[in-house]
Motif scaffolding. Structure first.
Motif, PDB file in Angstrom:
ATOM      1  N   GLU A 105       0.826  -1.210   0.000  1.00  0.00           N
ATOM      2  CA  GLU A 105       0.000   0.000   0.000  1.00  0.00           C
ATOM      3  C   GLU A 105       0.860   1.259   0.000  1.00  0.00           C
ATOM      4  O   GLU A 105       0.494   2.270  -0.596  1.00  0.00           O
ATOM      5  CB  GLU A 105      -0.965  -0.034   1.187  1.00  0.00           C
TER       6      GLU A 105
ATOM      7  N   LEU B  49       0.254   1.920  -3.860  1.00  0.00           N
ATOM      8  CA  LEU B  49      -1.112   2.428  -3.825  1.00  0.00           C
ATOM      9  C   LEU B  49      -1.244   3.773  -3.134  1.00  0.00           C
ATOM     10  O   LEU B  49      -2.340   4.185  -2.769  1.00  0.00           O
ATOM     11  CB  LEU B  49      -2.027   1.401  -3.132  1.00  0.00           C
ATOM     12  N   SER B  50      -0.149   4.460  -2.909  1.00  0.00           N
ATOM     13  CA  SER B  50      -0.250   5.807  -2.342  1.00  0.00           C
ATOM     14  C   SER B  50       0.900   6.635  -2.879  1.00  0.00           C
ATOM     15  O   SER B  50       1.788   6.121  -3.540  1.00  0.00           O
ATOM     16  CB  SER B  50      -0.199   5.771  -0.817  1.00  0.00           C
TER      17      SER B  50
ATOM     18  N   ARG C 223      -6.638  -8.999   2.403  1.00  0.00           N
ATOM     19  CA  ARG C 223      -6.068  -7.677   2.107  1.00  0.00           C
ATOM     20  C   ARG C 223      -4.978  -7.803   1.022  1.00  0.00           C
ATOM     21  O   ARG C 223      -4.853  -6.946   0.146  1.00  0.00           O
ATOM     22  CB  ARG C 223      -5.479  -7.114   3.405  1.00  0.00           C
TER      23      ARG C 223
ATOM     24  N   TRP D 189      -6.773  -7.981  -2.260  1.00  0.00           N
ATOM     25  CA  TRP D 189      -7.245  -6.655  -2.680  1.00  0.00           C
ATOM     26  C   TRP D 189      -6.091  -5.809  -3.210  1.00  0.00           C
ATOM     27  O   TRP D 189      -6.211  -5.133  -4.221  1.00  0.00           O
ATOM     28  CB  TRP D 189      -7.901  -5.936  -1.493  1.00  0.00           C
ATOM     29  N   ASN D 190      -4.996  -5.837  -2.468  1.00  0.00           N
ATOM     30  CA  ASN D 190      -3.854  -5.012  -2.880  1.00  0.00           C
ATOM     31  C   ASN D 190      -3.341  -5.409  -4.254  1.00  0.00           C
ATOM     32  O   ASN D 190      -3.049  -4.557  -5.094  1.00  0.00           O
ATOM     33  CB  ASN D 190      -2.724  -5.110  -1.855  1.00  0.00           C
TER      34      ASN D 190
ATOM     35  N   ILE E 107      -5.021  -6.932  -6.605  1.00  0.00           N
ATOM     36  CA  ILE E 107      -6.036  -6.557  -7.612  1.00  0.00           C
ATOM     37  C   ILE E 107      -5.898  -5.075  -7.956  1.00  0.00           C
ATOM     38  O   ILE E 107      -5.889  -4.676  -9.131  1.00  0.00           O
ATOM     39  CB  ILE E 107      -7.462  -6.865  -7.082  1.00  0.00           C
ATOM     40  N   GLU E 108      -5.755  -4.246  -6.944  1.00  0.00           N
ATOM     41  CA  GLU E 108      -5.684  -2.796  -7.186  1.00  0.00           C
ATOM     42  C   GLU E 108      -4.370  -2.406  -7.870  1.00  0.00           C
ATOM     43  O   GLU E 108      -4.345  -1.512  -8.726  1.00  0.00           O
ATOM     44  CB  GLU E 108      -5.857  -2.053  -5.858  1.00  0.00           C
TER      45      GLU E 108
ATOM     46  N   ASP F  77      -4.927  -3.078 -11.383  1.00  0.00           N
ATOM     47  CA  ASP F  77      -5.797  -2.038 -11.959  1.00  0.00           C
ATOM     48  C   ASP F  77      -4.978  -0.787 -12.294  1.00  0.00           C
ATOM     49  O   ASP F  77      -5.094  -0.214 -13.375  1.00  0.00           O
ATOM     50  CB  ASP F  77      -6.891  -1.649 -10.959  1.00  0.00           C
ATOM     51  N   LEU F  78      -4.160  -0.363 -11.326  1.00  0.00           N
ATOM     52  CA  LEU F  78      -3.387   0.863 -11.542  1.00  0.00           C
ATOM     53  C   LEU F  78      -2.320   0.696 -12.616  1.00  0.00           C
ATOM     54  O   LEU F  78      -1.927   1.649 -13.265  1.00  0.00           O
ATOM     55  CB  LEU F  78      -2.727   1.307 -10.233  1.00  0.00           C
TER      56      LEU F  78
ATOM     57  N   GLN G  18      -1.370  -7.353 -15.088  1.00  0.00           N
ATOM     58  CA  GLN G  18      -2.798  -7.662 -15.153  1.00  0.00           C
ATOM     59  C   GLN G  18      -3.024  -9.143 -15.476  1.00  0.00           C
ATOM     60  O   GLN G  18      -3.866  -9.801 -14.854  1.00  0.00           O
ATOM     61  CB  GLN G  18      -3.410  -6.821 -16.263  1.00  0.00           C
TER      62      GLN G  18
ATOM     63  N   GLU H  63     -10.198 -13.029 -13.709  1.00  0.00           N
ATOM     64  CA  GLU H  63     -10.236 -11.884 -14.626  1.00  0.00           C
ATOM     65  C   GLU H  63     -11.186 -10.847 -14.048  1.00  0.00           C
ATOM     66  O   GLU H  63     -12.291 -11.190 -13.610  1.00  0.00           O
ATOM     67  CB  GLU H  63     -10.698 -12.307 -16.016  1.00  0.00           C
ATOM     68  N   ILE H  64     -10.739  -9.598 -14.084  1.00  0.00           N
ATOM     69  CA  ILE H  64     -11.549  -8.539 -13.491  1.00  0.00           C
ATOM     70  C   ILE H  64     -11.880  -7.501 -14.552  1.00  0.00           C
ATOM     71  O   ILE H  64     -10.998  -7.005 -15.257  1.00  0.00           O
ATOM     72  CB  ILE H  64     -10.809  -7.918 -12.290  1.00  0.00           C
TER      73      ILE H  64
ATOM     74  N   GLY I 188     -13.698  -4.191 -14.380  1.00  0.00           N
ATOM     75  CA  GLY I 188     -14.334  -3.195 -13.520  1.00  0.00           C
ATOM     76  C   GLY I 188     -14.894  -3.865 -12.278  1.00  0.00           C
ATOM     77  O   GLY I 188     -14.179  -4.534 -11.541  1.00  0.00           O
ATOM     78  N   ALA I 189     -16.223  -3.696 -12.094  1.00  0.00           N
ATOM     79  CA  ALA I 189     -16.850  -4.305 -10.919  1.00  0.00           C
ATOM     80  C   ALA I 189     -17.284  -5.741 -11.194  1.00  0.00           C
ATOM     81  O   ALA I 189     -17.785  -6.424 -10.304  1.00  0.00           O
ATOM     82  CB  ALA I 189     -18.070  -3.474 -10.517  1.00  0.00           C
TER      83      ALA I 189
END
Lengths: 932, 254
Positions: A155, A159-160, A599, A602-603, A605-606, A609-610, A622, A631-632, A634-635
């Motif tokens: 994170e 992610l920041s 967590r 999630w991290n 996945i994000e 995404d970024l 990806q 496979e993702i 969007g939502a």
């Protein structure tokens, strides 16, 4: 007796009187040539063909002097798991150590990275900004703290802040995928352990996890662990070709045996030495297979074109003898063949057989008229010999002109092709008549059983195009204009690495490594004088968008001030006391652990995404995420993935599982091992110097005498693209003029060859223009010949891009050849036209010779296009097929209307030499002579 | 010394007068340039806007194949707040970014989480999806207020004006703006840093949206990186009704 009658007669008498000697000497020379040919060296390396003063070559030689042999063999192992790949690699290393050829020809093979070095100096190699977060992360080494720290780290890093900026290059993508793979292994191993926990598994897993997270990987895997790489460093140069061949063959036997022992594994060998050995085989194959194919096809052509096939067989035998003699000449003069000169045999087959056609056709015709051998041979020399000599000398001059080039490869090509044509020409004038007169049948075959083509369609074509001359000329002008617009689309392959054997095992291996590692196997190299220079250059190269990876001594030895800062941070870590408590896992901690696993998902996945922001849709991060998780979109959820995190969470939360107890067992090994490793890592208390670097690393970074440092920069796989490789080389050599390597040398050679070939073609054209003027003694006819040549060349270079044929440094060399052949076609037709006074008759007598000459040349070079193993040979063959084909069509369809624009041809001079040029006879259907 | 001796009093006066005249002329060109920038500003829309656009980022300006494309619905409240929602590519469809003076917030539809991103420096790309456009390049300030102008040339149909940033935190040393005399439209902006000419923005395909001339295509070529970013506006609505929700860090993702 007139000179033009006396000399042919004496020459014929000489041949007939000494024919046994001529055949014997010819045979001996051919055998001797073949014997000498076994000693010819094959120079397939680009640097060996460049002018010695070329900066890239000079720098490469400096590196070779400083580091000894730069040859490398890369071994790549693909297998179903890390464990299997490691086993295969260790087996290869063990077998290689026992093999006398490999062991005596290479340094000891190291498959595993030197972990002692990492344990001692690993932390000091990390930048200060990467060390600071470790102060906190290394404070607690239990599993729960560790996974929490890992999440905090993701994170914080990705992610920041300006995290997203860190994912916009291939290098950063690789690092991220590498981390994701490590996490994936951690999660899968943990799940498997929790599903069947055992104390022994806890011990081995706890240790391996702790070692991986503190000391890193022990082997060189690609980011997704699909392939394991290690290298073998030969102690001898590639130039020792016999030894290199034996070395590679022995290594191949070892790797094949290892791959067979572990089903599902594949082992590849790549690198400059393996590629050179493969190229040798391809060069030899291109000398033999297409050559044999060409001879076979030409024989079939003669079978249906001539009544006296036996004589044409002698022409083929003479051709082969001439080529063998030329091989001897090459062995004695140059002693080597290169990418360009290796195609000389096919060049000689394509051109040399034309001489034989003229000699045999005339001789058999005169014999069928009832002349005896001496008279028939004298007439052949008089009527066809001079034409053949002029044609041969003209083409050889076109090649000899190439010798003015400063490019060594082109000079050699000019010498080999020029002398080769003269050798074959002399063989056809002397050895062929000796063979024909010695072994001819007593009665000429007038009506053979097989059908014999009359080629009567040629005069009809001439008649038709002359009758519709304005339409034909208009059409030709339109086609020429249309194709002229295509000429700029012609592509030149600058990357000499692309013109080698494309299906060779080393190329397959190289392509697979490029695919998996996403970087080019051809590094750019620079020898610099100091560590500071190495650092500065490494930084600048790293910033280049097409650079995948840079390594130098600067990676290991940071500036003194930076090292002091790192040591200070490491000192803070050292002052920590015990890093773990005797943790007892309970239900709350298990629940917290499950949350941290969630967590982690999630991290990742994000982060994926970024990554789209900087790397685009479908990037490696990806794809890795989609495989690991799902496979993702969007939502929404697309294709299912391995769901590694959810499976671990399920295993952690399974009601029947004794998760707390199992994690207790694991943590009892993991936490102390982590602490122990960290203690080793933080023990470093002094700066690192060159002397601290183990030899296994130093030999690739520091010159043998310590006076220089090597910077190695691997470009991304994007440089595989022709349009990017030239720009890459231009840009990196602009960064530092000392940069060399296979790509810079290859591009420099192509640029040099292209320029030299263009100027050489102009020289050849000028030489031929002079010869045309001297031969015709008419500006008009010389110009007509040159115009038809120019039209043919426009058609060639216009058709090539349409048909997807590109030009490279080897095939560029066909331009002088096409100029020579195209000129010969027009010369034959123009001279015959001047004698006959009309196109139809001229084509009736000269058309067959031109057509057969074109067909034999097309077959000779077409065999390269269809059976050549080197990409350059294929391209060369295609260009010659197109060039000679275009020359033939222009001579038969465009030149006749141009000639017919004058009402009567310029009076033919009764010059014996030029008369001989135009005399070509062909028997009529009834076997009688057809001659003007 | 000889040089000094040769200068007579009258010559010194001439030089002084010439210098004053030059300074006056420079001031005049500065005033004129500043007026041109004010005129350009006056023709820019104010208030909230709604734009749907495609951004194509080319890592290598000479390599059309190496591109990444984003289709974005963007809202602006006329101040410093910007809301972006990704429509394409499909894998990040629905990702939303809210940026204001203080920070940025990213909503991930894939996890349902919102992450606060620290404030960016002026020279950085907009959340990585801005390609070669930095926060400063997209800043909504007034040209005449942000730059002190000097007229470089007024030949032909355009003016060339040098703009020197007024704010100390600008990442640029100077800008050179090319402005069409007809309609006061920006044609291009060249960006200069200490290391020289780093970027060029080209504005093309002007159309009138809600009465404002709007460049429907903007190309930022990054000379130092060798990259370029092309923004294609598909629909532009000025003075739009945009809910405050989009600019609220606690509600923008709902």
């Amino acid at each position: 007796m007139r000179v033009q009658t006396r000399i042919p007669k004496r020459a014929a008498a000489f041949v007939l009187r000494n024919r046994v000697w001529i055949i014997s000497v010819g045979g001996l020379l051919a055998a001797g040539g073949l014997f000498l040919g076994t000693g010819i060296a094959m120079q397939s390396q680009a640097k060996d063909m460049m002018p010695p003063g070329t900066p890239a070559v000079r720098e490469f030689e400096r590196i070779e002097d400083a580091f000894g042999s730069t040859a490398t063999v890369v071994v790549a192992v693909e297998g179903p798991s890390d464990h299997t790949m490691i086993q295969v690699a260790e087996r290869i290393a063990g077998a290689a150590a026992q093999d006398p050829v490999v062991a005596s020809g290479s340094r000891p093979i190291t498959v595993e990275i030197d972990r002692d070095f990492v344990r001692e100096w690993g932390l000091l190699l990390q930048p200060a900004e990467d060390l600071r977060p470790l102060v906190d992360r290394y404070r607690r080494t239990d599993l729960l703290s560790f996974i929490r720290g890992m999440n905090d780290s993701f994170e914080g890093e990705y992610l920041s802040g300006d995290g997203q900026e860190k994912l916009d290059s291939d290098r950063e993508a690789d690092e991220a995928v590498d981390i994701m793979t490590t996490v994936e292994h951690f999660v899968i191993d943990l799940r498997e352990y929790l599903q069947s926990p055992a104390p022994t598994t806890a011990t081995s897993l706890g240790r391996s996890l702790a070692d991986t997270f503190t000391l890193g990987e022990s082997y060189t895997f690609d980011p997704e662990h699909r392939m394991l790489l290690f290298s073998v460093a030969p102690t001898f140069p590639i130039e020792e070709l016999d030894r290199a061949t034996e070395f590679v063959q022995s290594l191949r036997a070892i790797t094949n045996e290892a791959a067979l022992s572990y089903p599902g594994t594949t082992v590849y060998l790549a690198g400059d030495m393996v590629q050179t050995v493969d190229e040798q085989e391809a060069l030899s194959a291109d000398l033999l297979i297409p050559g044999l194919l060409a001879v076979g096809l030409i024989f079939v052509l003669f079978l249906f074109s001539f009544r006296q096939v036996r004589s044409m067989l002698f022409a083929l035998v003479t051709l082969i003898a001439g080529i063998c003699i030329e091989i001897g000449i090459i062995a004695l003069s140059l002693g080597e063949l290169n990418l360009l000169t290796s195609s000389f045999a096919v060049v000689l087959i394509g051109l040399g057989i034309d001489f034989g056609i003229h000699i045999v056709s005339n001789y058999t015709d005169y014999r069928s008229e009832g002349k005896d051998s001496a008279a028939a041979l004298a007439a052949t020399y008089r009527k066809a010999g001079v034409a053949v000599i002029i044609g041969g000398v003209t083409t050889s001059i076109a090649f000899f002109v190439l010798m003015v080039s400063s490019n060594r490869a082109i000079t050699q090509f000019g010498l080999v092709a020029g002398t080769g044509i003269l050798t074959v020409l002399i063989s056809m004038l002397v050895l062929l008549p000796a063979l024909v007169t010695t072994f001819e049948s007593k009665a000429p075959t007038i009506h053979p059983r097989r059908p014999v083509l009359s080629y009567g369609f040629l005069p009809k074509i001439g008649q038709a195009v002359v009758r519709r001359r304005w339409m034909v000329l208009g059409l030709a002008a339109a086609v020429t204009a249309m194709l002229a617009f295509q000429v700029p689309k012609l592509t030149f392959i600058y990357n000499a690495l692309k013109i080698g054997p494309q299906d060779a095992p080393s190329i397959t291996a190289q392509n697979r490594i490029v695919e998996v590692f996403a970087l080019s196997p051809y590094p750019s190299l620079a020898l610099v004088d100091s560590i500071d220079q190495a650092r500065s250059l490494s930084d600048r190269l790293s910033d280049h968008r097409l650079t995948a990876e840079v390594s130098s001594i600067a990676d290991l030895v940071a500036p003194a001030e930076e090292q002091r800062e790192r040591l200070q941070i490491i000192g803070e870590m050292r002052s920590e006391g015990r890093r773990y408590a005797d943790l007892t896992w309970d239900a709350d901690q298990v629940e917290e652990f499950a949350y941290e696993v969630q967590r982690l998902e999630w991290n990742l996945i994000e982060i994926a995404d970024l990554s789209v922001a900087g790397l685009g849709e479908g990037n490696r991060i990806q794809k890795k995420r989609d495989r690991m998780v799902r496979e993702i979109i969007g939502a929404e959820v697309g294709e299912p993935g391995d769901e590694v995190f959810q499976k671990l969470i399920a295993a952690v939360q399974a009601p029947e599982a004794q998760t707390a107890e199992a994690l207790n067992q694991l943590d009892a090994v993991f936490a102390p091992r982590m602490s122990e490793n960290i203690s080793d890592l933080v023990a470093v208390d002094r700066p690192i110097g060159v002397a601290d670097i183990p030899d296994s690393l130093r030999r690739d970074l520091v010159a043998q005498d310590g006076s220089g440092f090597l910077v190695t920069s691997y470009p991304t796989d994007a440089v595989d693209r022709e349009d990017l490789v030239v720009r890459y080389v231009e840009e990196v050599t602009a960064i530092d003029s000392r940069i060399t390597g296979t790509l810079p040398i290859s591009i420099a050679m192509s640029v040099n060859t292209l320029a030299e070939a263009q100027s050489a073609s102009l020289y050849a054209l000028a030489a031929i223009a002079v010869i045309l003027l001297l031969t015709f003694r008419s500006l008009r006819y010389a110009l007509l010949s040159l115009v038809s040549l120019a039209v043919g060349i426009v058609w060639l270079f216009g058709l090539a891009p349409v048909l997807g044929v590109s030009v490279d440094l080897v095939s560029m060399m066909v331009l002088p050849l096409i100029i020579g052949i195209g000129t010969a076609f027009s010369v034959h037709l123009i001279e015959r036209y001047r004698v006959e006074g009309d196109i139809e008759t001229a084509l009736r007598y000269s058309g067959k010779a031109i057509l057969l000459s074109a067909l034999t040349t097309i077959i000779g070079f077409g065999s390269l296009a269809f059976a050549g193993s080197m990409a350059a040979a294929v391209s060369l063959g295609m260009l010659l097929v197109l060039g000679v084909g275009a020359g033939l069509v222009v001579t038969v369809t465009v030149l006749p209307p141009l000639l017919s624009l004058e009402s009567k041809p310029t009076a033919f001079r009764q010059d014996s030499a030029s008369q001989a040029v135009l005399e070509y006879t062909t028997p009529s259907e009834d076997g009688k002579e057809n001659r003007a | 010394m000889k040089e000094m001796k040769r200068r007579t009093p009258s010559r010194r006066v001439t030089i002084a007068v010439a210098t004053v005249l030059l300074l006056l002329a420079a001031n005049a060109t500065g005033e004129e340039a500043q007026e041109i920038l004010r005129e350009v500003d006056s023709r820019q829309p104010t208030g909230a806007s709604r734009i749907e656009l495609t951004m194509a980022v080319y890592r290598d300006a000479g390599d059309e194949a190496a591109t990444r494309e984003f289709r974005v619905q963007s809202y602006s409240n006329g101040d410093a707040s910007t809301y972006m929602e990704f429509l394409e590519p499909r894998s990040i469809r629905g990702m939303r970014i809210l940026s204001n003076d203080e920070a940025s917030w990213v909503f991930f539809p894939s996890t349902g989480r919102v992450r606060k991103i620290a404030g960016e420096s002026q020279g950085q790309s907009v959340q990585g999806v801005g390609g070669d456009f930095s926060y400063e390049d997209l800043g909504g300030g007034k040209l005449a207020e942000d730059y002190s102008a000097r007229l470089l040339s007024d030949d032909g149909p355009t003016w060339r004006i040098e703009g020197t940033p007024v704010k100390a935190d600008s990442s640029y040393k100077r800008l050179i703006l090319t402005i069409q005399k007809h309609g006061y439209r920006l044609e291009s902006i060249e960006y200069y840093t200490d290391s020289g000419h780093t970027k060029t923005l080209t504005l093309e395909n002007y159309e009138t949206a809600d009465g404002y001339p709007t460049a429907m295509q903007m190309t930022m070529t990054n000379h130092s990186e060798g990259s370029k970013t092309v923004v294609q506006n598909h629909s532009v609505v000025y003075r739009a009704e945009v809910s405050d929700q989009y600019f609220n860090p606690r509600r923008f993702y709902r």
